[in-house]
Design a protein around this motif. Structure first.
Motif, PDB file in Angstrom:
ATOM      1  N   PRO A 336       0.796  -1.243   0.000  1.00 15.33           N
ATOM      2  CA  PRO A 336       0.000   0.000   0.000  1.00 15.33           C
ATOM      3  C   PRO A 336       0.825   1.289   0.000  1.00 15.33           C
ATOM      4  O   PRO A 336       0.306   2.337  -0.367  1.00 15.33           O
ATOM      5  CB  PRO A 336      -0.808  -0.115   1.298  1.00 15.33           C
ATOM      6  CG  PRO A 336       0.027  -0.972   2.191  1.00 15.33           C
ATOM      7  CD  PRO A 336       0.727  -1.945   1.292  1.00 15.33           C
ATOM      8  N   LYS A 337       2.075   1.243   0.437  1.00 19.98           N
ATOM      9  CA  LYS A 337       2.866   2.462   0.577  1.00 19.98           C
ATOM     10  C   LYS A 337       3.907   2.555  -0.534  1.00 19.98           C
ATOM     11  O   LYS A 337       4.369   1.547  -1.078  1.00 19.98           O
ATOM     12  CB  LYS A 337       3.572   2.500   1.933  1.00 19.98           C
ATOM     13  CG  LYS A 337       2.645   2.418   3.143  1.00 19.98           C
ATOM     14  CD  LYS A 337       1.872   3.710   3.340  1.00 19.98           C
ATOM     15  CE  LYS A 337       1.028   3.639   4.614  1.00 19.98           C
ATOM     16  NZ  LYS A 337       0.224   4.879   4.827  1.00 19.98           N
ATOM     17  N   ILE A 369       8.615   8.427   3.265  1.00 16.86           N
ATOM     18  CA  ILE A 369       7.503   7.481   3.319  1.00 16.86           C
ATOM     19  C   ILE A 369       6.373   8.170   4.081  1.00 16.86           C
ATOM     20  O   ILE A 369       6.548   8.529   5.254  1.00 16.86           O
ATOM     21  CB  ILE A 369       7.891   6.163   4.008  1.00 16.86           C
ATOM     22  CG1 ILE A 369       9.103   5.523   3.348  1.00 16.86           C
ATOM     23  CG2 ILE A 369       6.715   5.192   4.003  1.00 16.86           C
ATOM     24  CD1 ILE A 369       9.573   4.250   4.008  1.00 16.86           C
ATOM     25  N   ASP A 370       5.247   8.367   3.421  1.00 17.17           N
ATOM     26  CA  ASP A 370       4.185   9.215   3.963  1.00 17.17           C
ATOM     27  C   ASP A 370       4.773  10.596   4.251  1.00 17.17           C
ATOM     28  O   ASP A 370       5.326  11.216   3.360  1.00 17.17           O
ATOM     29  CB  ASP A 370       3.551   8.583   5.206  1.00 17.17           C
ATOM     30  CG  ASP A 370       2.559   7.478   4.836  1.00 17.17           C
ATOM     31  OD1 ASP A 370       2.226   7.364   3.651  1.00 17.17           O
ATOM     32  OD2 ASP A 370       2.143   6.731   5.736  1.00 17.17           O
ATOM     33  N   GLN A 371       4.691  11.030   5.496  1.00 15.96           N
ATOM     34  CA  GLN A 371       5.235  12.341   5.840  1.00 15.96           C
ATOM     35  C   GLN A 371       6.607  12.264   6.513  1.00 15.96           C
ATOM     36  O   GLN A 371       7.173  13.289   6.887  1.00 15.96           O
ATOM     37  CB  GLN A 371       4.263  13.065   6.797  1.00 15.96           C
ATOM     38  CG  GLN A 371       2.857  13.217   6.251  1.00 15.96           C
ATOM     39  CD  GLN A 371       2.833  13.952   4.907  1.00 15.96           C
ATOM     40  OE1 GLN A 371       3.468  15.000   4.755  1.00 15.96           O
ATOM     41  NE2 GLN A 371       2.098  13.404   3.947  1.00 15.96           N
ATOM     42  N   ALA A 400       6.410   0.609  11.021  1.00 17.09           N
ATOM     43  CA  ALA A 400       5.262  -0.111  10.483  1.00 17.09           C
ATOM     44  C   ALA A 400       5.143   0.094   8.981  1.00 17.09           C
ATOM     45  O   ALA A 400       4.594  -0.748   8.266  1.00 17.09           O
ATOM     46  CB  ALA A 400       3.984   0.351  11.182  1.00 17.09           C
ATOM     47  N   ASN A 401       5.677   1.220   8.484  1.00 13.86           N
ATOM     48  CA  ASN A 401       5.584   1.504   7.051  1.00 13.86           C
ATOM     49  C   ASN A 401       6.642   0.773   6.238  1.00 13.86           C
ATOM     50  O   ASN A 401       6.542   0.701   5.008  1.00 13.86           O
ATOM     51  CB  ASN A 401       5.710   3.012   6.804  1.00 13.86           C
ATOM     52  CG  ASN A 401       4.443   3.765   7.185  1.00 13.86           C
ATOM     53  OD1 ASN A 401       3.358   3.171   7.216  1.00 13.86           O
ATOM     54  ND2 ASN A 401       4.572   5.041   7.493  1.00 13.86           N
ATOM     55  N   VAL A 402       7.681   0.240   6.894  1.00 16.93           N
ATOM     56  CA  VAL A 402       8.763  -0.425   6.162  1.00 16.93           C
ATOM     57  C   VAL A 402       8.229  -1.628   5.395  1.00 16.93           C
ATOM     58  O   VAL A 402       8.470  -1.790   4.199  1.00 16.93           O
ATOM     59  CB  VAL A 402       9.895  -0.843   7.122  1.00 16.93           C
ATOM     60  CG1 VAL A 402      10.927  -1.678   6.386  1.00 16.93           C
ATOM     61  CG2 VAL A 402      10.560   0.401   7.722  1.00 16.93           C
ATOM     62  N   THR A 403       7.458  -2.475   6.075  1.00 13.02           N
ATOM     63  CA  THR A 403       6.919  -3.659   5.410  1.00 13.02           C
ATOM     64  C   THR A 403       5.746  -3.316   4.497  1.00 13.02           C
ATOM     65  O   THR A 403       5.336  -4.142   3.681  1.00 13.02           O
ATOM     66  CB  THR A 403       6.458  -4.695   6.450  1.00 13.02           C
ATOM     67  OG1 THR A 403       5.544  -4.072   7.363  1.00 13.02           O
ATOM     68  CG2 THR A 403       7.643  -5.244   7.224  1.00 13.02           C
ATOM     69  N   LYS A 404       5.195  -2.107   4.636  1.00 18.35           N
ATOM     70  CA  LYS A 404       4.110  -1.685   3.748  1.00 18.35           C
ATOM     71  C   LYS A 404       4.629  -1.079   2.452  1.00 18.35           C
ATOM     72  O   LYS A 404       3.874  -0.912   1.493  1.00 18.35           O
ATOM     73  CB  LYS A 404       3.210  -0.678   4.464  1.00 18.35           C
ATOM     74  CG  LYS A 404       2.462  -1.256   5.664  1.00 18.35           C
ATOM     75  CD  LYS A 404       1.640  -0.186   6.362  1.00 18.35           C
ATOM     76  CE  LYS A 404       0.920  -0.768   7.586  1.00 18.35           C
ATOM     77  NZ  LYS A 404       0.145   0.275   8.304  1.00 18.35           N
TER      78      LYS A 404
END
Length: 873
Positions: A336-337, A369-371, A400-404
């Motif tokens: 998703p990211k 990644i995101d903000q 949490a965003n690393v695997t996303k």
């Protein structure tokens, strides 16, 4: 009329010809085998100064028909001094291919080889610290005259060759460098008979490289399909049509390499054929990056470089390698990211040809990644003399965003917020010599809300908060608040030589304080066995890291270890040289407290321990039933109620789960019982003893202040004889037992005769009280054998009873004899006092004095005797 054509006869003749040809092809190996074997041996002996061996040499005319094929099985070349015993070359199978007509050449005519191949080969090239190479095995001081040149067994006329599954390793001991090319599959086609040729090659391999125990590459996949223009006269190799892959990164080469007397000359350039950002993902091994073809990317990534100059013993070619990306992004199709705003600006440069002048500039590495934005930059120079590092990290990463955003293979996703704002500047000599004043560190790193769950963890691990401050001379752990299972830990402290550990393989030094309200040891230990497809495997023994040199001051309200609940635990732990030293460790348990000092070492194949324990007012029954070690040392203690003061010295080996191996236990125990009583029903041994020794009631034993001394070794426990008081009976107990519960104890009783049954009691009643006192206590011995669950009791009580009865009878006989002798003495002599006796008379009765009484007795006796005589007369 012409004769009819006989087709059957033609077929028959052709069949006979083919049969003869096949028989000839099959028989040829037997005819030429010895000749080929002699040529191989001659070729080796004339060229190589090493130990050469092979299993066999075979010749086949079918394997490479219409060519002949020579197979050398398990060929090995072993070095002589100074590389004695090192394997330079080994091949499971080496095949040499030539025309069949070469087999019929004369003895002095060389055979022309058209090709060769090897399978499962190993090549080890070693340079020792003196700069000598193990590959220099050619025979020295040969006079190469024309006759010898003409008599060489084989001549090279190679048209093609192949190498299958070869491992090539290169080691330079002086610079502590090692490079390995594994799983090499290479083939080439070209006419080596010509001085200039185009060699068409295909190569795949995996590269690993390390220097100074630092791994720079590990199993990096390389492939190269190239046409090499070879000029044998000039030893020049030119890259023509070529395509290379580093992992999945494509590269193209142009230029040449030329062998010179003093080294090699390089004039090479390379670049990525495209500028797609997929090139960057291609640098990452496929196992970690997945299939890059499906990834959606924007922006560019390019790799380009130029190598120009001579490689000699003192110089290297100049080079300039650039990795560049600007405003790029990527997103995997199933995630998703996306990772955006990627900027990479890196240069690896040498402008002088001197190795130490090489420098690496990571001018910028940033992504979003995101903000969350993360930035890094670094400069590394002075590579061979005293490496200088100047680096900075700043940014935030939501784990949490690393695997996303990237296909990291984790059983459970990470969570947590990592924040960093750190700068560092140092040189390696200052790191090696701990000159911390030359190290410039500043900044902070924090991690909060971190959760991790994996197969190597017994329970999910959660870090609530941790904060690290970088100072010039140390890295300070301000806070570490974590929880796993029912356990909580809070740690603070400092690391003194983090860079020495990170870059120079030095031990990691530090001092820490740890607090916990509850610590459950099983929360930190993975299960002792793991189940795999192959079955159940035991985990390896716990190993104390060799790189730690730390001190830890610990306090815990409760520590749960197996079935034990320890309260108010405190003490110091020193970790060094694969060992933990425990000092001033205290804990409340079993209604008292225990103090402990000692060491646990996992250095070597078997973990060992050496401990001193002090037990203060602990409950005897609880401690000696809940601790297997104490239960083995004194099984009988489980039947004793009360308290114990004790000092225990013990040492031995530890099992894989870090519990004592009882078979190796040795040491001593000194103990004093306090207000102790015995529960006969709690011990089969005591029940058996009381049933065989009737006068003993174990429940009435007085054990207060009893002191015991035990020693144990090789699975045996020895009790030093100790005195026990039971009413007016003295007892001495001593002997041995094994950790297998077998025993051999003696109890020596000093028993008053009155306790020895009705027979002895009735005999004693016939004696006067004075005579009864003359009888000494009777020694009785009880031997305890068998084991604690099925004891055997043997006593000499029956024999002792018989002996004391005989003694009483003898005393009675002696008394009667004594009485007769006394009467006779009185009759014959009387006493001096009786000679002066008188008779007194009052108004009521007449009293005869002793003197008169004796006279009367004498008269009576003499009268009787005389009267009797008269009668006889």
């Amino acid at each position: 009329m012409s004769k009819k054509f006989n087709f059957k006869k033609l077929l028959k003749g052709l069949g006979i010809f083919l049969l003869v040809a096949i028989i000839a092809l099959a028989a040829a190996p037997f005819i030429f085998k010895d000749k080929i074997k002699a040529l191989v041996l001659k070729s080796i002996n004339e060229n190589v100064d090493a130990k050469v061996a092979f299993e066999d040499v075979d010749l086949s005319l079918f394997k490479s028909f219409p060519n002949a094929n020579i197979t050398i099985d398990k060929l090995s070349i072993i070095n002589k001094a100074p590389f004695e015993g090192d394997t330079l070359f080994y091949s499971g199978e080496l095949n040499l291919r030539m025309s069949i007509k070469e087999l019929f050449k004369g003895e002095n005519e060389p055979m022309n080889l058209q090709g060769f191949s090897s399978t499962n080969a190993v090549v080890n090239v070693i340079f020792n610290k003196d700069g000598l190479g193990n590959f220099d095995i050619a025979l020295k001081n040969q006079e190469e005259d024309k006759s010898k040149e003409e008599s060489k067994p084989f001549a090279l006329n190679i048209q093609e060759y192949a190498v299958n599954n070869m491992r090539f390793s290169f080691v330079d001991q002086a610079s502590n460098m090692k490079m390995v090319l594994d799983s090499i599959n290479h083939q080439g086609k070209g006419n080596f008979a010509a001085q200039k040729l185009d060699l068409d090659t295909k190569t795949t391999t995996k590269v690993s490289f390390e220097m100074d125990n630092t791994n720079f590459m590990k199993n990096v996949a390389l492939s190269l399909d190239a046409v090499l223009g070879i000029d044998l006269d000039k030893s020049k190799y030119e890259f023509k049509n070529n395509k290379a892959l580093i992992n999945q990164l494509p590269l193209e080469f142009n230029g040449f390499i030329q062998m010179l007397e003093d080294g090699q000359l390089y004039d090479l350039s390379f670049k990525t054929p495209t500028s797609d950002f997929k090139n960057f993902l291609g640098l990452i091994p496929e196992a970690y990056a997945g299939s890059v073809n499906q990834v959606k990317t924007t922006g560019e990534f390019t790799v380009s470089g130029k190598v120009d100059g001579k490689l000699t013993e003192t110089t290297i070619p100049k080079f300039n390698i650039e990795l560049a990306s600007n405003n790029a992004s990527f997103q995997y199709p199933d995630l998703p990211k996306s990772v955006k705003n990627i900027i990479i600006d890196t240069h690896i440069v040498n402008e002088t040809g001197i190795m130490n002048d090489t420098y690496v500039n990571l001018d910028q590495l940033s992504f979003t990644i995101d903000q969350d934005v993360f930035n890094a930059k670094a400069n590394v120079r002075n590579l061979t003399e005293n490496i200088l590092v100047d680096a900075a990290l700043k940014g935030t990463i939501n784990l949490a965003n690393v695997t996303k955003a990237y296909p990291v293979q984790l059983d459970k996703p990470l969570t947590g917020i990592l924040k960093a704002d750190v700068t560092t500047k140092f040189d390696m000599k200052s790191v090696e010599t701990s000159q911390y004043q030359n190290i410039q560190n500043a900044g902070n790193v924090s991690l909060s809300g971190f959760k991790y769950e994996g197969p190597e963890m017994a329970k999910p691990f959660e870090i609530k908060n941790t904060s690290i401050t970088f100072n010039p001379n140390q890295i300070k752990l301000n806070e570490f608040d974590a929880k796993t299972g029912e356990s909580d830990i809070q740690v603070s402290g400092a690391l003194d030589n983090f860079y020495g550990f990170l870059f120079k393989n030095q031990v990691l030094k530090g001092n820490f304080n740890m607090n916990s309200t509850k610590l459950v040891v099983s929360d930190f230990m993975a299960p002792s066995t793991t189940t795999t497809e192959e079955g159940t495997k035991s985990t390896e023994a716990v190993k104390i890291p060799s790189f730690l040199d730390c001190n830890l001051t610990a306090k815990a309200g409760t520590v749960v270890y197996d079935n034990l609940n320890l309260k108010n635990v405190s003490g110091n732990l020193g970790i060094k040289d694969e060992a933990v030293t425990l000092s001033n460790l205290k804990m409340d348990i079993f209604g008292g407290n225990i103090g402990l000092t000692g060491t646990v070492s996992t250095k070597g194949n078997t973990p060992k321990f050496n401990m001193d324990l002090g037990l203060n007012a602990v409950n005897i029954a609880e401690s000696f039933t809940q601790l297997d070690m104490l239960k083995s040392i004194a099984p009988i203690a489980g039947a004793i109620s009360g308290k114990l003061n004790s000092t225990i010295k013990l040492s031995g080996n530890l099992t894989n789960d870090m519990t004592p191996d009882l078979k190796t236990l040795s040491g001593d125990l000194l103990g004093q019982l306090l207000s102790a009583t015995v529960n006969e029903n709690g011990s089969t041994l005591l029940t058996a003893l009381s049933s065989n020794v009737k006068f003993l009631d174990p429940s009435k034993l007085n054990l207060n202040d009893i002191k015991a001394s035990l020693s144990f070794k090789d699975g045996k426990v020895a009790l030093k004889p100790m005195n026990v008081k039971y009413q007016d009976i003295n007892m001495v107990v001593g002997g041995t037992h094994g950790f297998d519960q077998s025993m051999n104890y003696d109890i020596k009783f000093d028993v008053p005769a009155k306790y020895l049954g009705t027979e002895v009691t009735s005999l004693l009643a016939k004696l006067s009280p004075a005579d009864q006192q003359k009888l000494q206590n009777v020694p009785i011995v009880a031997n305890l054998g068998g084991n604690f669950s099925k004891p055997t009791v043997k006593t000499d009580l029956k024999q002792a009873t018989t002996n004391i009865a005989s003694q009483i009878v003898q005393m009675q006989k002696e008394k009667l004899v004594g009485q007769g002798t006394s009467a006779l003495t009185n009759l014959l002599g009387g006493s001096s006092n009786s000679a002066n006796a008188t008779t007194t008379t009052d108004s009521t009765k007449t009293t005869t004095t002793p003197k008169e009484s004796v006279k009367n007795e004498v008269k009576n006796v003499l009268g009787g005797l005389l009267g009797g005589k008269k009668k006889k007369e």
